[in-house]
Design a protein around this motif. Structure first.
Motif, PDB file in Angstrom:
ATOM      1  N   GLU A  18       0.848  -1.189   0.000  1.00  0.00           N
ATOM      2  CA  GLU A  18       0.000   0.000   0.000  1.00  0.00           C
ATOM      3  C   GLU A  18       0.880   1.233   0.000  1.00  0.00           C
ATOM      4  O   GLU A  18       2.005   1.202   0.507  1.00  0.00           O
ATOM      5  CB  GLU A  18      -0.931   0.007   1.215  1.00  0.00           C
ATOM      6  CG  GLU A  18      -0.192   0.076   2.526  1.00  0.00           C
ATOM      7  CD  GLU A  18      -1.098   0.081   3.742  1.00  0.00           C
ATOM      8  OE1 GLU A  18      -2.305   0.336   3.611  1.00  0.00           O
ATOM      9  OE2 GLU A  18      -0.579  -0.169   4.834  1.00  0.00           O
ATOM     10  N   SER A  19       0.366   2.303  -0.577  1.00  0.00           N
ATOM     11  CA  SER A  19       1.118   3.558  -0.597  1.00  0.00           C
ATOM     12  C   SER A  19       0.168   4.713  -0.860  1.00  0.00           C
ATOM     13  O   SER A  19      -1.008   4.516  -1.170  1.00  0.00           O
ATOM     14  CB  SER A  19       2.217   3.513  -1.666  1.00  0.00           C
ATOM     15  OG  SER A  19       1.647   3.397  -2.964  1.00  0.00           O
ATOM     16  N   GLU A  24      -2.195  12.633   0.338  1.00  0.00           N
ATOM     17  CA  GLU A  24      -2.262  12.041   1.672  1.00  0.00           C
ATOM     18  C   GLU A  24      -3.524  11.232   1.932  1.00  0.00           C
ATOM     19  O   GLU A  24      -3.605  10.520   2.934  1.00  0.00           O
ATOM     20  CB  GLU A  24      -2.162  13.145   2.730  1.00  0.00           C
ATOM     21  CG  GLU A  24      -0.843  13.866   2.718  1.00  0.00           C
ATOM     22  CD  GLU A  24      -0.828  15.061   3.660  1.00  0.00           C
ATOM     23  OE1 GLU A  24      -1.871  15.381   4.262  1.00  0.00           O
ATOM     24  OE2 GLU A  24       0.235  15.676   3.776  1.00  0.00           O
ATOM     25  N   SER A  25      -4.500  11.313   1.043  1.00  0.00           N
ATOM     26  CA  SER A  25      -5.755  10.609   1.301  1.00  0.00           C
ATOM     27  C   SER A  25      -6.065   9.482   0.321  1.00  0.00           C
ATOM     28  O   SER A  25      -6.942   8.661   0.593  1.00  0.00           O
ATOM     29  CB  SER A  25      -6.923  11.593   1.344  1.00  0.00           C
ATOM     30  OG  SER A  25      -7.038  12.265   0.115  1.00  0.00           O
ATOM     31  N   ASP A  42      -9.824   9.148   3.936  1.00  0.00           N
ATOM     32  CA  ASP A  42     -10.532  10.142   4.735  1.00  0.00           C
ATOM     33  C   ASP A  42     -12.049  10.056   4.559  1.00  0.00           C
ATOM     34  O   ASP A  42     -12.804  10.416   5.455  1.00  0.00           O
ATOM     35  CB  ASP A  42     -10.070  11.559   4.371  1.00  0.00           C
ATOM     36  CG  ASP A  42      -8.613  11.791   4.704  1.00  0.00           C
ATOM     37  OD1 ASP A  42      -8.114  11.177   5.670  1.00  0.00           O
ATOM     38  OD2 ASP A  42      -7.963  12.577   3.987  1.00  0.00           O
ATOM     39  N   ASN A  43     -12.465   9.589   3.396  1.00  0.00           N
ATOM     40  CA  ASN A  43     -13.882   9.507   3.078  1.00  0.00           C
ATOM     41  C   ASN A  43     -14.123   8.205   2.312  1.00  0.00           C
ATOM     42  O   ASN A  43     -14.238   8.203   1.087  1.00  0.00           O
ATOM     43  CB  ASN A  43     -14.289  10.726   2.244  1.00  0.00           C
ATOM     44  CG  ASN A  43     -15.779  10.821   2.044  1.00  0.00           C
ATOM     45  OD1 ASN A  43     -16.556  10.229   2.784  1.00  0.00           O
ATOM     46  ND2 ASN A  43     -16.177  11.564   1.038  1.00  0.00           N
ATOM     47  N   PHE A  44     -14.182   7.099   3.034  1.00  0.00           N
ATOM     48  CA  PHE A  44     -14.293   5.772   2.421  1.00  0.00           C
ATOM     49  C   PHE A  44     -15.719   5.502   1.959  1.00  0.00           C
ATOM     50  O   PHE A  44     -16.523   4.895   2.657  1.00  0.00           O
ATOM     51  CB  PHE A  44     -13.834   4.693   3.404  1.00  0.00           C
ATOM     52  CG  PHE A  44     -13.835   3.304   2.842  1.00  0.00           C
ATOM     53  CD1 PHE A  44     -12.974   2.955   1.823  1.00  0.00           C
ATOM     54  CD2 PHE A  44     -14.703   2.348   3.336  1.00  0.00           C
ATOM     55  CE1 PHE A  44     -12.974   1.669   1.295  1.00  0.00           C
ATOM     56  CE2 PHE A  44     -14.716   1.061   2.823  1.00  0.00           C
ATOM     57  CZ  PHE A  44     -13.847   0.717   1.801  1.00  0.00           C
TER      58      PHE A  44
END
Length: 117
Positions: A18-19, A24-25, A42-44
């Motif tokens: 993962e990266s 950043e989100s 941040d907003n899945f």
């Protein structure tokens, strides 16, 4: 399903890393350095998943939650909205399909390396 459940599911697959290569989100999952899933931590609310073009169309017709890939090649990627009309099990099936599409197209050397993990 929440982001941690999805993250754990992806990371349990062989060769997955993962990266955050874009910002950043945007969490990106790769198998042997090839992207198979992207989502916003941040907003899945959705996941971008690679998909066979014929199945992609079927899924879009069957589920309101499956749409052409946002910011992706719309022929080969779907955006899947979680917690809508497709079950968690169906979302994970689409994730497995995305992962396998990438694995199937890896060069022989990388497939052998993956098999030895």
């Amino acid at each position: 399903m929440n982001i941690e459940e999805f993250r754990d599911y992806c990371l349990a697959k062989p060769g997955v890393t993962e990266s955050f290569p874009f910002d950043e989100s945007t969490l990106v999952f790769k198998v042997m350095e090839k992207v198979f899933a992207l989502t916003n931590v941040d907003n899945f609310v959705s996941i971008n998943l690679k998909c066979d073009p014929a199945w992609a169309v079927e899924l879009r017709d069957q589920y309101e939650s499956v749409r052409p890939g946002f910011h992706m090649n719309k022929k080969h990627w779907n955006t899947v909205f979680v917690d809508m009309d497709s079950s968690d099990q169906q979302v994970l099936k689409m994730t497995d399909h995305s992962y396998q599409l990438i694995v199937d197209k890896l060069p022989k050397r990388l497939k052998e390396e993956l098999a030895n993990l």
